[in-house]
Design an enzyme around this catalytic site. Structure first.
Site, mmCIF file in Angstrom:
data_model
loop_
_atom_site.group_PDB
_atom_site.id
_atom_site.type_symbol
_atom_site.label_atom_id
_atom_site.label_comp_id
_atom_site.label_asym_id
_atom_site.label_seq_id
_atom_site.Cartn_x
_atom_site.Cartn_y
_atom_site.Cartn_z
ATOM 1 N N GLY A 46 44.267 37.638 42.849
ATOM 2 C CA GLY A 46 43.053 37.400 42.070
ATOM 3 C C GLY A 46 42.028 38.508 42.252
ATOM 4 O O GLY A 46 41.409 38.968 41.286
ATOM 5 N N CYS A 47 41.842 38.940 43.475
ATOM 6 C CA CYS A 47 40.858 39.985 43.765
ATOM 7 C C CYS A 47 41.286 41.320 43.168
ATOM 8 O O CYS A 47 40.449 42.109 42.728
ATOM 9 C CB CYS A 47 40.623 40.094 45.269
ATOM 10 S SG CYS A 47 39.901 38.584 45.962
ATOM 11 N N THR A 48 42.578 41.581 43.140
ATOM 12 C CA THR A 48 43.082 42.805 42.523
ATOM 13 C C THR A 48 42.838 42.774 41.019
ATOM 14 O O THR A 48 42.362 43.761 40.444
ATOM 15 C CB THR A 48 44.582 42.994 42.837
ATOM 16 O OG1 THR A 48 44.727 43.092 44.255
ATOM 17 C CG2 THR A 48 45.146 44.236 42.171
#
Length: 155
Positions: A46-48
């Protein structure tokens, strides 16, 4: 439990180390708008997605006079690896003590998979040229987030 910020509040100033261990302050960006976004952990799916979304929209945001800063509890070495792997060109800052996360209301209780846990609350803020919060969004989704921001903020 940290207090949530809202439009009109002064943005809590900070100085944190970037991926190269160099100090970066919010006040360095005075005179330009700044997106400050908080994310749980570098190199997670998700953060990527979220970081790459900001990367892919950076030219348009910059053209609108908006800088981008990402903040997580990760150590600078992990942030450098993440930056290099994904070709990120905006500052990623390290807040291992979670002091800035807490000051901005981006650390506390949240629901994950139906359970209440304590952790980083994925949050995004638009800070005005004068250092006040123009918009505060908590519990944002990683996917499609930047498109929604651009629509909401007419960028």
């Amino acid at each position: 439990m940290s207090t949530r910020l809202q439009a009109g509040d002064p943005a809590p100033d900070f100085t944190l180390d970037d991926a190269d261990g160099k100090p970066v302050s919010l006040s360095d960006h005075r005179g330009r708008k700044v997106i400050v976004y908080f994310y749980p952990a570098a190199s997670t799916p998700g953060c990527t997605k979220e970081a790459c979304d900001f990367r892919d929209n950076l030219a348009d945001l910059d053209g609108a006079g908006i800088d981008v800063i990402g903040i997580s509890p990760d150590k600078p070495a992990k942030l450098a690896k993440f930056r290099d792997a994904e070709g990120l060109t905006f500052p990623l800052l390290s807040d291992p003590d979670r002091e800035v996360l807490t000051a901005w209301g981006a650390f506390g209780e949240k629901t994950m998979y139906g359970k209440t846990v304590t952790g980083v609350i994925r949050s995004t803020f638009l800070v005005g040229e004068d250092g006040t919060i123009e918009d505060a969004k908590y519990n944002v989704r990683a996917t499609g987030h930047v498109a929604k921001l651009r629509k909401d903020w007419k960028v």
